[in-house]
Every structure is written in C-alpha cells, then in structure tokens.
Design an enzyme around this catalytic site. Sequence first.
Site, PDB file in Angstrom:
ATOM      1  N   LEU A  19       0.813  -1.367   0.714  1.00 26.87           N
ATOM      2  CA  LEU A  19      -0.080  -0.323  -0.189  1.00 26.87           C
ATOM      3  C   LEU A  19       1.045   1.314   0.006  1.00 26.87           C
ATOM      4  O   LEU A  19       0.482   1.902  -0.724  1.00 26.87           O
ATOM      5  CB  LEU A  19      -0.883  -0.144   1.169  1.00 26.87           C
ATOM      6  CG  LEU A  19      -2.258  -1.239   0.999  1.00 26.87           C
ATOM      7  CD1 LEU A  19      -2.825  -1.366   2.542  1.00 26.87           C
ATOM      8  CD2 LEU A  19      -3.100  -0.896  -0.002  1.00 26.87           C
ATOM      9  N   SER A  20       2.199   0.871   0.201  1.00 25.88           N
ATOM     10  CA  SER A  20       2.740   2.427   0.618  1.00 25.88           C
ATOM     11  C   SER A  20       3.463   2.836  -0.807  1.00 25.88           C
ATOM     12  O   SER A  20       4.696   2.347  -0.737  1.00 25.88           O
ATOM     13  CB  SER A  20       4.055   1.960   1.779  1.00 25.88           C
ATOM     14  OG  SER A  20       4.241   3.519   2.655  1.00 25.88           O
ATOM     15  N   ASN A  23       7.642   2.903  -0.593  1.00 28.35           N
ATOM     16  CA  ASN A  23       8.855   2.278  -0.206  1.00 28.35           C
ATOM     17  C   ASN A  23       8.700   1.130  -0.394  1.00 28.35           C
ATOM     18  O   ASN A  23       7.989   0.120  -0.903  1.00 28.35           O
ATOM     19  CB  ASN A  23       7.399   2.063   1.564  1.00 28.35           C
ATOM     20  CG  ASN A  23       8.209   1.354   2.019  1.00 28.35           C
ATOM     21  OD1 ASN A  23       8.683   0.489   2.221  1.00 28.35           O
ATOM     22  ND2 ASN A  23       7.616   1.033   3.857  1.00 28.35           N
ATOM     23  N   ASN A  99       5.689   6.972  13.672  1.00 27.34           N
ATOM     24  CA  ASN A  99       4.909   7.412  12.878  1.00 27.34           C
ATOM     25  C   ASN A  99       3.891   7.961  14.140  1.00 27.34           C
ATOM     26  O   ASN A  99       2.146   9.007  13.223  1.00 27.34           O
ATOM     27  CB  ASN A  99       4.156   7.251  11.723  1.00 27.34           C
ATOM     28  CG  ASN A  99       5.261   6.403  10.512  1.00 27.34           C
ATOM     29  OD1 ASN A  99       5.035   5.137  10.337  1.00 27.34           O
ATOM     30  ND2 ASN A  99       5.941   7.976  10.599  1.00 27.34           N
ATOM     31  N   HIS A 126      -4.821   4.134   3.621  1.00 22.06           N
ATOM     32  CA  HIS A 126      -4.187   3.538   4.558  1.00 22.06           C
ATOM     33  C   HIS A 126      -3.796   3.591   5.771  1.00 22.06           C
ATOM     34  O   HIS A 126      -3.937   2.775   7.141  1.00 22.06           O
ATOM     35  CB  HIS A 126      -3.634   1.759   4.509  1.00 22.06           C
ATOM     36  CG  HIS A 126      -2.253   1.890   4.394  1.00 22.06           C
ATOM     37  ND1 HIS A 126      -1.541   3.177   3.261  1.00 22.06           N
ATOM     38  CD2 HIS A 126      -0.800   1.406   5.030  1.00 22.06           C
ATOM     39  CE1 HIS A 126       0.039   2.903   3.216  1.00 22.06           C
ATOM     40  NE2 HIS A 126       0.311   1.963   4.100  1.00 22.06           N
ATOM     41  N   GLU A 161       3.628  13.724   9.088  1.00 25.62           N
ATOM     42  CA  GLU A 161       4.281  12.156   9.933  1.00 25.62           C
ATOM     43  C   GLU A 161       4.559  11.466  10.687  1.00 25.62           C
ATOM     44  O   GLU A 161       5.786  10.472  10.862  1.00 25.62           O
ATOM     45  CB  GLU A 161       4.335  11.230   8.381  1.00 25.62           C
ATOM     46  CG  GLU A 161       4.389  11.952   6.826  1.00 25.62           C
ATOM     47  CD  GLU A 161       3.315  10.213   6.500  1.00 25.62           C
ATOM     48  OE1 GLU A 161       3.773   9.148   6.679  1.00 25.62           O
ATOM     49  OE2 GLU A 161       2.652  10.389   5.433  1.00 25.62           O
ATOM     50  N   ARG A 193       5.771  13.064   2.227  1.00 22.03           N
ATOM     51  CA  ARG A 193       4.636  12.841   3.045  1.00 22.03           C
ATOM     52  C   ARG A 193       5.263  14.018   4.058  1.00 22.03           C
ATOM     53  O   ARG A 193       3.956  14.267   5.385  1.00 22.03           O
ATOM     54  CB  ARG A 193       5.100  11.489   3.716  1.00 22.03           C
ATOM     55  CG  ARG A 193       5.308  10.976   2.067  1.00 22.03           C
ATOM     56  CD  ARG A 193       4.719   8.717   3.083  1.00 22.03           C
ATOM     57  NE  ARG A 193       5.028   8.211   2.125  1.00 22.03           N
ATOM     58  CZ  ARG A 193       4.962   6.667   2.608  1.00 22.03           C
ATOM     59  NH1 ARG A 193       5.130   6.596   3.517  1.00 22.03           N
ATOM     60  NH2 ARG A 193       5.340   6.077   1.701  1.00 22.03           N
ATOM     61  N   HIS A 229      10.781   8.256   4.533  1.00 22.44           N
ATOM     62  CA  HIS A 229      11.014   9.577   5.945  1.00 22.44           C
ATOM     63  C   HIS A 229      11.892   9.245   6.198  1.00 22.44           C
ATOM     64  O   HIS A 229      13.039   8.342   5.859  1.00 22.44           O
ATOM     65  CB  HIS A 229      10.362   7.809   6.991  1.00 22.44           C
ATOM     66  CG  HIS A 229       8.765   7.984   6.788  1.00 22.44           C
ATOM     67  ND1 HIS A 229       8.441   7.315   7.631  1.00 22.44           N
ATOM     68  CD2 HIS A 229       7.824   8.918   6.301  1.00 22.44           C
ATOM     69  CE1 HIS A 229       7.194   6.885   6.933  1.00 22.44           C
ATOM     70  NE2 HIS A 229       6.418   8.091   6.467  1.00 22.44           N
ATOM     71  N   CYS A 346      11.109   2.357  13.060  1.00 24.02           N
ATOM     72  CA  CYS A 346       9.723   2.754  12.628  1.00 24.02           C
ATOM     73  C   CYS A 346       9.203   1.779  13.770  1.00 24.02           C
ATOM     74  O   CYS A 346       8.238   2.432  14.270  1.00 24.02           O
ATOM     75  CB  CYS A 346       9.462   1.571  11.653  1.00 24.02           C
ATOM     76  SG  CYS A 346       9.960   3.234   9.692  1.00 24.02           S
TER      77      CYS A 346
END
Length: 415
Positions: A19-20, A23, A99, A126, A161, A193, A229, A346
Amino acid sequence: MREINFDGIIGPSHNYSGLSLGNVASASNKGLVSHPRAAALQGVAKMRHNLRLGLAQGILLPHRRPDRAWLGELGTDVGTVPPSLRAAAFSASAMWAANAATVSPAPDCTDGCCHLTVANLRTMAHRSHEWPETLAQLRLAFADETRFAVHPPVPATFGDEGAANHMRLCASHDAPGIEVFVYGQRGGAYPVRQHEEASRAVARLHGLDPEHTLFACQSEAAIAAGAFHNDVVAVANENVLFTHEQAFEDRPSLYAALKRRIPEIEIVEVPASAVSLEDAIRSYLFNAQLVTLPTGGMALIVPDEVRETPTVWAWLEAQVAGNGPIRRIFVVDVRQSMANGGGPACLRLRVVAEPECIDPRFLVDEAKLDRIAGVIAQHWPEAMAPDQLREPAIWTQMERARAALYEEIGLRELI
C-alpha cells in the site's frame, strides 16, 4: 527522566498488500504471504532484547481491524467494501509507532510539559484513519496534564508523519535540546509525506524556542531512492547525529547550525562512496535504534539485513573498531516488519519522561511480555495472503485477537 521506547505491537491483520507508494520493501513484497504471529513475536523479542540492555520499554496496541467505522464513513462496510478500499481497511500499519506522533520532551517546551502531537498521516489512505485510536491511546497513557500535553493532529491540509521526520540532539536526554524537523519538497516519482508547514505547526504547538528549533529539507535524491521518511537515512541520539551523506538537501548549512548550538555534537556521516543510498535503504542501516546504554556509551540496534549487506556491515565494523561514539552493534530479527518497509526504529516512539507519571498499563517488563506473547501465540493468525482479507472468518479472528490482548493488558475501555 529517561528515554522510553514505546513499540507498536504488530497486529493480527499484518499483511503484504503493497500500500505504501515510495516504500521499496512494501512494493517489492506485494502479494506475498505474511506471518502475523511470527511478526508480532519478533517485535516482542526486540522489546525483550532492549529490556535486557537496561532500556525502558513501553507499548502501543493494535488498532481495530477491519476498521468498520472508517468504512461506514465511506458509505460501505466490511462485507461490501470495494477492492480499492479493502486492504486500507485492514492495514496493520499502526505497528510503526515512529509515525504515531511527534514528541518534544519537557526540557524543550516553554510550559515545562512534554508535548505529543498525533500525526495525521494523510498522504496514504491506509494510514489516514489511524489517528483517532492513536490519540485515544496517547491521552490514556499520558493522562497527567501537569506533565503532558497531547494534541490532536494538525489539519490535514498539510501532511504530518510524526517522529519519523523529527530528531533531537542534546547533552543528555533530560537536558534541553535542539529539535530538528525534516520535511520534503520534491521526491522524484514519489510523494513527499512530511510538509514544512506541518512541521512548523507542531513546533508552535509544542512551545519550542525558535533559537533551539531547526527545519531541514530532506534531499530529493533520498526520497526518490525510497527514503520515504527521514529516519530511513538519519537518526540522532543525545549529541550524535548518524546520517548518510545524501540525507539532506543542504547538509553544510544544517551541520553548521547544529555545531553553533551544540559545540560537542558528533556528526557520523556515512559517505555515499562507502555505502550507496540503495544499500542504506535496502538494509535499513539508519532505521536503527541509536541508544545510550545504562553502562555508558552508545549502541546501534540494527536489523539482520544490515549484517547481510556487505558494504554496510564492513562500514559498521570499521566504525566500531575506531574511536567513534557508536561502540556496540546489536542485531535483531524483525524480518516480517522489514518486508513491509519498517525496521527497528519504525517500530518505536521515543518519549523522554518520568516512568512513574505514565499509565503503567503501557509500560512492560519481561513478565508482561510473556503474557503478551502468550496471547499472540494463541490468537494471531499463523499466515495470511492478501486475498484472505475477504474471508469473514479472518475478520472475526482479527477482532477477537485484538480484544484478547486488550483484556490481558487491562485496557477494556479501549476495546
């Protein structure tokens, strides 16, 4: 006061839906079978490892998945949700607690409170619906209003983020520090982002001294290479900035500003000639936990992938053998998270505070981790392919698993 790492427990809906955008790992592993039970247990093992180093450890908990309330706002439900929204309703991405929010410790804030602003995460569908549950957890964990101020997200006009784009440098965790907010302007084919205006709004909300607050632009090359990020290419701890040569758009100005404010700063820069951006991002060298050990000195907690990347491991071995500030390297297995694009850094949100001022249900010791691991072993799915998200039996298992964990922790009010 001490630094406490609050790790996100990986939820039972952990899956590889890709979904990212931007990434690399998330996109590369789209459609593969995930292992939610193993993922969550790997996260618990990392927390246990850090406890044994003498570090303080907290937790944040999985969100409701599927997110029925979010689907209702979109005029659908879990049974009729279109394919374009299904994966976003099930995403376990709240596991990446870096995040969750941006955190400014009390010594930096004019009112003497520790401030936390929940990230709006509006760039990715998401993640855009995570903030209400994150806000609820943080307001419970940090409920003492004489010590903490927990803010809702800044308006979604500007993407925020959280701590993944924020660094703090200081003489020691309990001393006043310099806060560095990193934002993007261009990312090549990938979206930016973190917006500058969001970062500046957070700094104002936290009451930071402008003389001790810096704003730095992340390099377009880093974002275009997959550093979605800043914490994929740089990490700070106390007086040490550990960074890739290509992390920032104007690194000479940033370094000069830091050195004016913190004369004792040590900048450990990894040259691109030794470690390429691609190798740094593939291994998540900088998405490591840079920590101060209770016994003295700093250590870097890295994923297995660092050891498996020859250029990265060779550079680290030479660094530890020298006289630099990073004295020890610890390797942890977080492969399930890594395959979805999140390393050790993360998975955690750093908070500097007095542990006794925090709701104890959000703090862990080894005995509590044993209990958490027991719930995971009993209730989390062993394996899951993205197309299984259509199965009602999976929905029920996810919801029961989450409820069982909240019951075990004693957080029934959040079920």
